[in-house]
Motif scaffolding. Structure first.
Motif, mmCIF file in Angstrom:
data_model
loop_
_atom_site.group_PDB
_atom_site.id
_atom_site.type_symbol
_atom_site.label_atom_id
_atom_site.label_comp_id
_atom_site.label_asym_id
_atom_site.label_seq_id
_atom_site.Cartn_x
_atom_site.Cartn_y
_atom_site.Cartn_z
ATOM 1 N N ALA A 1 -5.320 3.821 1.171
ATOM 2 C CA ALA A 1 -4.003 3.196 1.054
ATOM 3 C C ALA A 1 -2.911 4.150 1.523
ATOM 4 C CB ALA A 1 -3.758 2.785 -0.394
ATOM 5 N N ASP A 2 -1.786 3.580 1.897
ATOM 6 C CA ASP A 2 -0.622 4.385 2.280
ATOM 7 C C ASP A 2 -0.110 5.137 1.046
ATOM 8 O OD1 ASP A 2 1.564 5.057 4.196
ATOM 9 O OD2 ASP A 2 2.781 3.993 2.713
ATOM 10 N N ALA A 3 0.582 6.251 1.296
ATOM 11 C CA ALA A 3 1.045 7.090 0.179
ATOM 12 C C ALA A 3 2.029 6.363 -0.733
ATOM 13 C CB ALA A 3 1.674 8.361 0.725
ATOM 14 N N GLY A 4 2.953 5.609 -0.151
ATOM 15 C CA GLY A 4 4.004 5.021 -0.982
ATOM 16 C C GLY A 4 3.986 3.508 -1.051
ATOM 17 N N ASN A 5 3.282 2.865 -0.119
ATOM 18 C CA ASN A 5 3.291 1.402 -0.038
ATOM 19 C C ASN A 5 1.892 0.877 -0.307
ATOM 20 O OD1 ASN A 5 6.170 1.033 1.111
ATOM 21 N ND2 ASN A 5 5.227 2.593 2.411
ATOM 22 N N ARG A 6 1.495 0.951 -1.584
ATOM 23 C CA ARG A 6 0.135 0.625 -1.997
ATOM 24 C C ARG A 6 0.187 -0.409 -3.101
ATOM 25 N NH1 ARG A 6 -2.290 5.928 -4.610
ATOM 26 N NH2 ARG A 6 -2.667 6.465 -2.443
ATOM 27 N N PRO A 7 0.136 -1.684 -2.744
ATOM 28 C CA PRO A 7 0.256 -2.722 -3.766
ATOM 29 C C PRO A 7 -0.920 -2.735 -4.737
ATOM 30 C CG PRO A 7 0.057 -3.672 -1.551
ATOM 31 C CD PRO A 7 0.012 -2.206 -1.395
ATOM 32 N N VAL A 8 -0.639 -3.223 -5.912
ATOM 33 C CA VAL A 8 -1.639 -3.314 -6.976
ATOM 34 C C VAL A 8 -1.697 -4.766 -7.435
ATOM 35 C CG1 VAL A 8 -2.236 -2.499 -9.300
ATOM 36 C CG2 VAL A 8 -1.176 -0.936 -7.668
ATOM 37 N N MET A 9 -2.881 -5.247 -7.789
ATOM 38 C CA MET A 9 -3.027 -6.609 -8.279
ATOM 39 C C MET A 9 -2.206 -6.804 -9.558
ATOM 40 S SD MET A 9 -7.079 -7.207 -7.554
ATOM 41 C CE MET A 9 -7.527 -5.623 -8.241
ATOM 42 N N ASN A 10 -1.625 -7.984 -9.707
ATOM 43 C CA ASN A 10 -0.796 -8.366 -10.863
ATOM 44 C C ASN A 10 0.569 -7.679 -10.889
ATOM 45 O OD1 ASN A 10 -2.670 -10.195 -12.023
ATOM 46 N ND2 ASN A 10 -3.851 -8.436 -12.723
ATOM 47 N N ASN A 11 0.923 -6.988 -9.805
ATOM 48 C CA ASN A 11 2.259 -6.374 -9.736
ATOM 49 C C ASN A 11 3.204 -7.175 -8.850
ATOM 50 O OD1 ASN A 11 1.773 -4.385 -11.528
ATOM 51 N ND2 ASN A 11 2.076 -2.684 -10.117
ATOM 52 N N GLY A 12 2.852 -8.422 -8.572
ATOM 53 C CA GLY A 12 3.792 -9.301 -7.892
ATOM 54 C C GLY A 12 3.574 -9.433 -6.400
ATOM 55 N N ILE A 13 4.537 -10.080 -5.788
ATOM 56 C CA ILE A 13 4.441 -10.448 -4.380
ATOM 57 C C ILE A 13 4.537 -9.220 -3.482
ATOM 58 C CG2 ILE A 13 5.733 -11.652 -2.571
ATOM 59 C CD1 ILE A 13 6.324 -13.725 -4.883
ATOM 60 N N VAL A 14 3.634 -9.179 -2.510
ATOM 61 C CA VAL A 14 3.593 -8.045 -1.585
ATOM 62 C C VAL A 14 4.397 -8.387 -0.335
ATOM 63 C CG1 VAL A 14 2.098 -6.539 -0.217
ATOM 64 C CG2 VAL A 14 1.271 -7.477 -2.409
ATOM 65 N N ILE A 15 5.380 -7.555 -0.027
ATOM 66 C CA ILE A 15 6.108 -7.699 1.236
ATOM 67 C C ILE A 15 5.480 -6.716 2.213
ATOM 68 C CG2 ILE A 15 8.371 -7.593 2.356
ATOM 69 C CD1 ILE A 15 9.651 -8.134 -0.358
ATOM 70 N N LYS A 16 5.054 -7.227 3.380
ATOM 71 C CA LYS A 16 4.293 -6.401 4.335
ATOM 72 C C LYS A 16 5.187 -5.913 5.463
ATOM 73 C CE LYS A 16 0.336 -9.558 3.984
ATOM 74 N NZ LYS A 16 -0.565 -10.321 4.843
ATOM 75 N N TYR A 17 5.059 -4.630 5.757
ATOM 76 C CA TYR A 17 5.861 -4.006 6.815
ATOM 77 C C TYR A 17 4.947 -3.398 7.875
ATOM 78 C CZ TYR A 17 9.540 -4.081 3.214
ATOM 79 O OH TYR A 17 10.441 -4.455 2.252
ATOM 80 N N GLN B 1 6.467 -5.923 -4.423
ATOM 81 C CA GLN B 1 6.027 -4.573 -4.061
ATOM 82 C C GLN B 1 5.834 -4.535 -2.553
ATOM 83 O OE1 GLN B 1 2.190 -3.933 -6.001
ATOM 84 N NE2 GLN B 1 1.761 -6.120 -5.992
ATOM 85 N N SER B 2 5.570 -3.362 -1.989
ATOM 86 C CA SER B 2 5.510 -3.264 -0.529
ATOM 87 C C SER B 2 4.140 -2.799 -0.049
ATOM 88 C CB SER B 2 6.584 -2.305 -0.025
ATOM 89 O OG SER B 2 6.384 -1.015 -0.580
ATOM 90 N N TYR B 3 3.787 -3.245 1.148
ATOM 91 C CA TYR B 3 2.547 -2.813 1.801
ATOM 92 C C TYR B 3 2.836 -2.311 3.196
ATOM 93 C CZ TYR B 3 -1.926 -2.678 4.138
ATOM 94 O OH TYR B 3 -3.006 -2.242 4.848
ATOM 95 N N ALA B 4 2.240 -1.180 3.537
ATOM 96 C CA ALA B 4 2.202 -0.718 4.926
ATOM 97 C C ALA B 4 0.833 -0.114 5.149
ATOM 98 C CB ALA B 4 3.291 0.325 5.177
ATOM 99 N N ASN B 5 0.326 -0.233 6.366
ATOM 100 C CA ASN B 5 -0.937 0.438 6.687
ATOM 101 C C ASN B 5 -0.723 1.945 6.659
ATOM 102 O OD1 ASN B 5 -2.404 -1.970 7.371
ATOM 103 N ND2 ASN B 5 -1.301 -2.007 9.321
ATOM 104 N N ARG B 6 -1.774 2.684 6.387
ATOM 105 C CA ARG B 6 -1.731 4.111 6.710
ATOM 106 C C ARG B 6 -1.464 4.197 8.208
ATOM 107 N NH1 ARG B 6 -4.912 8.554 4.121
ATOM 108 N NH2 ARG B 6 -4.952 9.289 6.269
ATOM 109 N N SER B 7 -0.733 5.196 8.652
ATOM 110 C CA SER B 7 -0.347 5.261 10.067
ATOM 111 C C SER B 7 -1.539 5.509 10.990
ATOM 112 C CB SER B 7 0.696 6.347 10.269
ATOM 113 O OG SER B 7 1.783 6.100 9.400
ATOM 114 N N ASP B 8 -2.679 5.937 10.401
ATOM 115 C CA ASP B 8 -3.867 6.165 11.229
ATOM 116 C C ASP B 8 -4.900 5.045 11.083
ATOM 117 O OD1 ASP B 8 -4.520 6.705 8.619
ATOM 118 O OD2 ASP B 8 -5.223 8.756 8.973
ATOM 119 N N ILE B 9 -4.482 3.914 10.468
ATOM 120 C CA ILE B 9 -5.366 2.749 10.346
ATOM 121 C C ILE B 9 -4.676 1.560 11.020
ATOM 122 C CG2 ILE B 9 -6.332 1.068 8.702
ATOM 123 C CD1 ILE B 9 -6.867 3.360 6.776
ATOM 124 N N ALA B 10 -5.415 0.881 11.888
ATOM 125 C CA ALA B 10 -4.802 -0.186 12.697
ATOM 126 C C ALA B 10 -4.349 -1.382 11.849
ATOM 127 C CB ALA B 10 -5.767 -0.649 13.775
#
Ligand code: CO
Length: 427
Positions: A322-338, A366-375
């Protein structure tokens, strides 16, 4: 904001997913929900009778569905949501039966989408889809579902491959054929499916048939905080979008919910997100309401699309993925993807609008982003905007094991998503 747990919507969600083994069934079940809410069906091949205050849906190919509700006065624009009806699975080939040494009958299948192959092994499978035959008034299509533990894709015993636990490269042709019984099983599945459709097997002219996982959705975890089931990606979002659309009256904007087929194979079909389906429906409705070409463009400029497709939750065994800061967790609400290169269509404006919806709905985000080295993967938002260019946010619910035959998600999140969609459509 305090977390709220709600199980109210789980049983209808489970019933919907369990009864939607294919995209055709998902679309048919959503239609049933809309029929009960007083929507009228529109046929693309006949002229439409559209009125202010009306509720309608259009089905293309039996597998993609666009539903919309028009306010009592002329709408300013479109409040749209999109999700997908298909999931990765195995499609039966045209002449699918293979007899092995007069001893076994198995089914020749090919991959539909990018599934985790190993998850399809050693579990009860069945066959569902649609059959096409010549009826009184031309070609007719019928949904079928064997609804029986009919097939299994057997693993090799560990004694025959001692390296089994070192990682197996499954061959989709030779390792994934599904056993349906002994020599007596020959011809049975088509005969039974044809019978269910009210015809004889020799009358079948076309078939889109798929293997599906027979396991049902369940509440899981010692604290009941998880749900497990097949096709959570993306039937959770499809269910939430249509349910919210059906429950809210539009005021200033025309509310739209589009559930597209073929997201798992690139969306490039006549009914996919990359088709003209959404554009055709919006243009046609606007014309019917007497909006001119410029007026339609003004409406689009004042429109919004929430593209809803599930997101990757922080994995308990592999947090390093998972990304360092944008790592969603189940039951923590809607994930906004960047995504920096815009494979997710979210930008600062659309993210702000989505957060505002969540805040007004009283749900977590909460927010989601890929790790920068994962497509990472792609989804509907950036594809759909190529056809209908409007402000778009990509969101989803956090889940584990995406594209497994059996996925895991949060038990509370579906209620958050329904609540957010309702707030969005209510405005
Ligand atoms: Co998806």
């Amino acid at each position: 904001m305090k977390k709220r747990m709600s199980y109210d919507h789980l049983q209808p969600l489970f019933a919907f997913i369990d009864n939607s083994p294919t995209a055709y069934h998902a679309a048919a079940n959503l239609e049933k929900m809309l029929d009960e809410a007083g929507f009228s069906r529109l046929d693309e091949s006949v002229r439409w009778d559209i009125r202010l205050g009306g509720k309608y849906y259009v089905n293309r190919n039996g597998s993609s569905l666009i539903a919309f509700t028009i306010p009592e006065k002329m709408p300013r624009g479109f409040h749209m949501a999109a999700a997908h009806s298909d999931s990765p699975c195995f499609k039966l080939k045209e002449a699918a039966e293979i007899v092995v040494d007069d001893l076994y009958v198995k089914l020749n299948v090919e991959k539909y989408g990018g599934m985790i192959l190993s998850t399809w092994l050693d579990r009860p499978l069945s066959i569902a889809g649609r059959l096409v035959f010549r009826g009184r008034e031309g070609m007719e299509s019928r949904l079928v579902n064997l609804d029986k533990d009919a097939a299994v894709i057997p693993n090799m015993a560990i004694h025959m491959n001692r390296d089994m636990n070192k990682g197996v490269a499954y061959n989709p042709q030779t390792d994934m054929e599904a056993l349906i019984g002994g020599a007596e099983a020959k011809g049975v599945y088509l005969r039974k499916l044809a019978e269910q459709a009210g015809m004889a097997d020799y009358e079948i002219l076309g078939a889109d048939l798929f293997l599906y996982n027979r396991e049902r959705c369940r509440i899981a975890g010692l604290d009941d905080s998880l749900i497990t089931g097949p096709r959570l990606d993306d039937l959770e979002c499809a269910f939430a979008g249509m349910k919210a659309l059906a429950e809210e009256e539009p005021k200033e904007y025309m509310n739209v919910c589009a559930v597209f087929d073929n997201e798992e194979v690139g969306s490039g079909t006549k009914q996919g997100a990359d088709s003209t389906f959404l554009k055709d429906v919006l243009e046609r409705v606007s014309q019917k309401l007497g909006v001119d070409a410029e007026g339609y463009r003004c409406m689009l400029a004042d429109s919004f699309l929430i593209s809803a497709d599930n997101a990757h939750a922080l994995h308990p065994n592999h947090p390093e993925k998972a990304d360092a800061g944008n790592r969603p967790v189940m039951n923590n609400g809607i994930v906004i993807k960047y995504h920096g290169s815009q494979r997710y269509a979210t930008d600062a404006v659309s993210a702000a609008m989505m957060k505002d919806i969540c805040l007004r709905a009283g749900v977590l985000y909460q927010s989601y982003a890929n790790r920068s080295d994962i497509a990472g993967g792609s989804t509907l938002g950036n594809i759909s905007t190529a056809q209908v260019s409007v402000k778009t946010v990509d969101i989803g619910l956090a889940q584990l094991a995406m594209h497994s035959a059996y996925e895991t998600a949060g038990a509370a999140d579906i209620a958050y998503l329904i609540q957010a969609f309702r707030t969005y459509y209510r405005d």
